[in-house]
Design a protein around this motif. Structure first.
Motif, PDB file in Angstrom:
ATOM      1  N   GLN A  25      17.827  28.802 -16.591  1.00 13.05           N
ATOM      2  CA  GLN A  25      18.587  29.161 -17.779  1.00 13.05           C
ATOM      3  C   GLN A  25      19.493  30.334 -17.438  1.00 13.05           C
ATOM      4  N   THR A  26      20.755  30.248 -17.866  1.00 10.35           N
ATOM      5  CA  THR A  26      21.650  31.381 -17.717  1.00 10.35           C
ATOM      6  C   THR A  26      21.364  32.342 -18.852  1.00 10.35           C
ATOM      7  N   VAL A  27      21.100  33.586 -18.510  1.00 13.65           N
ATOM      8  CA  VAL A  27      20.761  34.580 -19.521  1.00 13.65           C
ATOM      9  C   VAL A  27      21.848  35.646 -19.558  1.00 13.65           C
ATOM     10  N   HIS A  28      22.518  35.736 -20.702  1.00 13.37           N
ATOM     11  CA  HIS A  28      23.555  36.743 -20.910  1.00 13.37           C
ATOM     12  C   HIS A  28      22.992  37.965 -21.637  1.00 13.37           C
ATOM     13  N   TYR A  29      21.844  37.795 -22.278  1.00 11.62           N
ATOM     14  CA  TYR A  29      21.215  38.871 -23.053  1.00 11.62           C
ATOM     15  C   TYR A  29      19.782  39.081 -22.558  1.00 11.62           C
ATOM     16  N   PRO A  30      19.619  39.716 -21.382  1.00  6.62           N
ATOM     17  CA  PRO A  30      18.269  39.874 -20.816  1.00  6.62           C
ATOM     18  C   PRO A  30      17.332  40.711 -21.689  1.00  6.62           C
ATOM     19  N   GLY A  31      17.863  41.712 -22.400  1.00  5.59           N
ATOM     20  CA  GLY A  31      17.011  42.489 -23.309  1.00  5.59           C
ATOM     21  C   GLY A  31      16.483  41.620 -24.429  1.00  5.59           C
ATOM     22  N   GLY A  32      17.335  40.738 -24.940  1.00  4.88           N
ATOM     23  CA  GLY A  32      16.924  39.807 -25.985  1.00  4.88           C
ATOM     24  C   GLY A  32      15.897  38.814 -25.481  1.00  4.88           C
ATOM     25  N   LYS A  33      16.077  38.361 -24.248  1.00  3.95           N
ATOM     26  CA  LYS A  33      15.104  37.430 -23.656  1.00  3.95           C
ATOM     27  C   LYS A  33      13.753  38.112 -23.506  1.00  3.95           C
ATOM     28  N   SER A  34      13.772  39.359 -23.072  1.00  2.00           N
ATOM     29  CA  SER A  34      12.522  40.103 -22.910  1.00  2.00           C
ATOM     30  C   SER A  34      11.799  40.253 -24.254  1.00  2.00           C
ATOM     31  N   THR A  35      12.540  40.601 -25.295  1.00  2.00           N
ATOM     32  CA  THR A  35      11.941  40.716 -26.629  1.00  2.00           C
ATOM     33  C   THR A  35      11.438  39.359 -27.098  1.00  2.00           C
ATOM     34  N   PHE A  36      12.246  38.322 -26.907  1.00  2.00           N
ATOM     35  CA  PHE A  36      11.840  36.974 -27.311  1.00  2.00           C
ATOM     36  C   PHE A  36      10.556  36.571 -26.597  1.00  2.00           C
ATOM     37  N   ASP A  37      10.536  36.749 -25.280  1.00  2.00           N
ATOM     38  CA  ASP A  37       9.360  36.351 -24.507  1.00  2.00           C
ATOM     39  C   ASP A  37       8.113  37.112 -24.939  1.00  2.00           C
ATOM     40  N   GLY A  38       8.272  38.374 -25.318  1.00  2.00           N
ATOM     41  CA  GLY A  38       7.128  39.195 -25.703  1.00  2.00           C
ATOM     42  C   GLY A  38       6.691  39.043 -27.152  1.00  2.00           C
ATOM     43  N   LYS A  39       7.598  38.684 -28.045  1.00  2.00           N
ATOM     44  CA  LYS A  39       7.288  38.652 -29.476  1.00  2.00           C
ATOM     45  C   LYS A  39       7.387  37.257 -30.104  1.00  2.00           C
ATOM     46  N   CYS A  40       8.309  36.445 -29.652  1.00  2.00           N
ATOM     47  CA  CYS A  40       8.637  35.192 -30.344  1.00  2.00           C
ATOM     48  C   CYS A  40       8.099  33.935 -29.664  1.00  2.00           C
ATOM     49  N   ALA A  41       8.046  33.964 -28.349  1.00  2.00           N
ATOM     50  CA  ALA A  41       7.682  32.756 -27.601  1.00  2.00           C
ATOM     51  C   ALA A  41       6.256  32.298 -27.859  1.00  2.00           C
ATOM     52  N   VAL A  42       5.394  33.204 -28.315  1.00  2.00           N
ATOM     53  CA  VAL A  42       4.016  32.807 -28.583  1.00  2.00           C
ATOM     54  C   VAL A  42       3.973  31.679 -29.617  1.00  2.00           C
ATOM     55  N   CYS A  43       4.903  31.661 -30.557  1.00  2.00           N
ATOM     56  CA  CYS A  43       4.958  30.593 -31.564  1.00  2.00           C
ATOM     57  C   CYS A  43       6.122  29.623 -31.313  1.00  2.00           C
ATOM     58  N   HIS A  44       7.294  30.172 -31.032  1.00  2.00           N
ATOM     59  CA  HIS A  44       8.477  29.332 -30.853  1.00  2.00           C
ATOM     60  C   HIS A  44       8.559  28.744 -29.455  1.00  2.00           C
ATOM     61  N   GLN A  45       7.664  29.152 -28.565  1.00  2.00           N
ATOM     62  CA  GLN A  45       7.527  28.652 -27.204  1.00  2.00           C
ATOM     63  C   GLN A  45       8.689  29.098 -26.311  1.00  2.00           C
ATOM     64  N   ALA A  46       8.469  29.023 -25.004  1.00  2.00           N
ATOM     65  CA  ALA A  46       9.490  29.397 -24.026  1.00  2.00           C
ATOM     66  C   ALA A  46      10.733  28.552 -24.253  1.00  2.00           C
ATOM     67  N   GLY A  47      11.870  29.174 -24.167  1.00  2.00           N
ATOM     68  CA  GLY A  47      13.121  28.453 -24.364  1.00  2.00           C
ATOM     69  C   GLY A  47      13.391  28.078 -25.806  1.00  2.00           C
ATOM     70  N   GLY A  48      12.553  28.532 -26.738  1.00  2.00           N
ATOM     71  CA  GLY A  48      12.758  28.266 -28.157  1.00  2.00           C
ATOM     72  C   GLY A  48      12.551  26.824 -28.564  1.00  2.00           C
ATOM     73  N   LYS A  49      11.743  26.072 -27.802  1.00  2.00           N
ATOM     74  CA  LYS A  49      11.565  24.643 -28.091  1.00  2.00           C
ATOM     75  C   LYS A  49      10.712  24.369 -29.331  1.00  2.00           C
ATOM     76  N   GLY A  50      10.015  25.387 -29.846  1.00  2.00           N
ATOM     77  CA  GLY A  50       9.206  25.221 -31.047  1.00  2.00           C
ATOM     78  C   GLY A  50       7.844  24.625 -30.774  1.00  2.00           C
ATOM     79  N   MET A  51       7.009  24.617 -31.825  1.00  2.00           N
ATOM     80  CA  MET A  51       5.666  24.051 -31.737  1.00  2.00           C
ATOM     81  C   MET A  51       5.463  23.174 -32.965  1.00  2.00           C
ATOM     82  N   ASP A  52       5.292  21.879 -32.736  1.00  2.00           N
ATOM     83  CA  ASP A  52       5.176  20.923 -33.839  1.00  2.00           C
ATOM     84  C   ASP A  52       4.207  21.397 -34.908  1.00  2.00           C
ATOM     85  N   GLY A  53       4.691  21.331 -36.152  1.00  2.00           N
ATOM     86  CA  GLY A  53       3.881  21.679 -37.302  1.00  2.00           C
ATOM     87  C   GLY A  53       3.744  23.174 -37.554  1.00  2.00           C
TER      88      GLY A  53
END
Length: 161
Positions: A25-53
């Protein structure tokens, strides 16, 4: 025999390198990726693919939202204040209580929104990057999670989604 195994190992390493590069993945916002990976990916999954249901994917709608003032505010309010209630994304249903991330700095919120919109979404039209001033303005008019959910419905209608 030894030469053949060395050649095979080198070929395998090359194939693995090419395969992993194909999904890089090309990352233009590495700080945002770091925050996403640490706070959001647990539910929205890596790459923002989501989790069914549970948590919707973030690879299409945010890019569409970011082109309108109401859509941008919806994204910001969702991250700042969270959102409660069932939603649909591309005919899939999700019933997730998105937590508030108001404890993040304005810069972290702008960066994570930029990562989601510009690094995870292939199509984001003429959207401009989020900035600290925009986040600060959203903080000035706090909403509860139910209001964020209700506002989402109006944004969807306005965008024709």
């Amino acid at each position: 025999m030894k030469t053949a195994s060395v050649v095979m190992a080198a070929l395998a390493a090359g194939v693995m390198s090419l395969a992993s590069g194909a999904f890089a993945q090309t990352v233009h916002y590495p700080g945002g990726k770091s925050t996403f990976d640490g706070k959001c990916a647990v539910c929205h999954q890596a790459g923002g693919k989501g989790m069914d249901g549970l948590a919707p994917p973030l690879v299409e709608y945010p890019g569409k939202y970011a082109g309108s003032p109401d859509g941008r505010a919806q994204l910001g309010h969702t991250v700042l204040y969270g959102m409660f209630g069932p939603i649909k994304v591309k005919e899939k249903s999700y019933n997730f209580k998105m937590p508030s991330f108001a404890s993040l700095s304005d810069e972290e919120i702008a960066d994570v929104l930029n990562y989601v919109v510009f690094d995870l979404n292939a199509q984001h039209g003429s959207a401009k990057p989020f900035d600290v001033a925009e986040v600060k303005a959203w903080r000035a008019g706090p909403l509860d999670q139910t209001a964020v959910h209700q506002h989402r419905e109006a944004v969807l209608k306005g965008l024709g989604l």
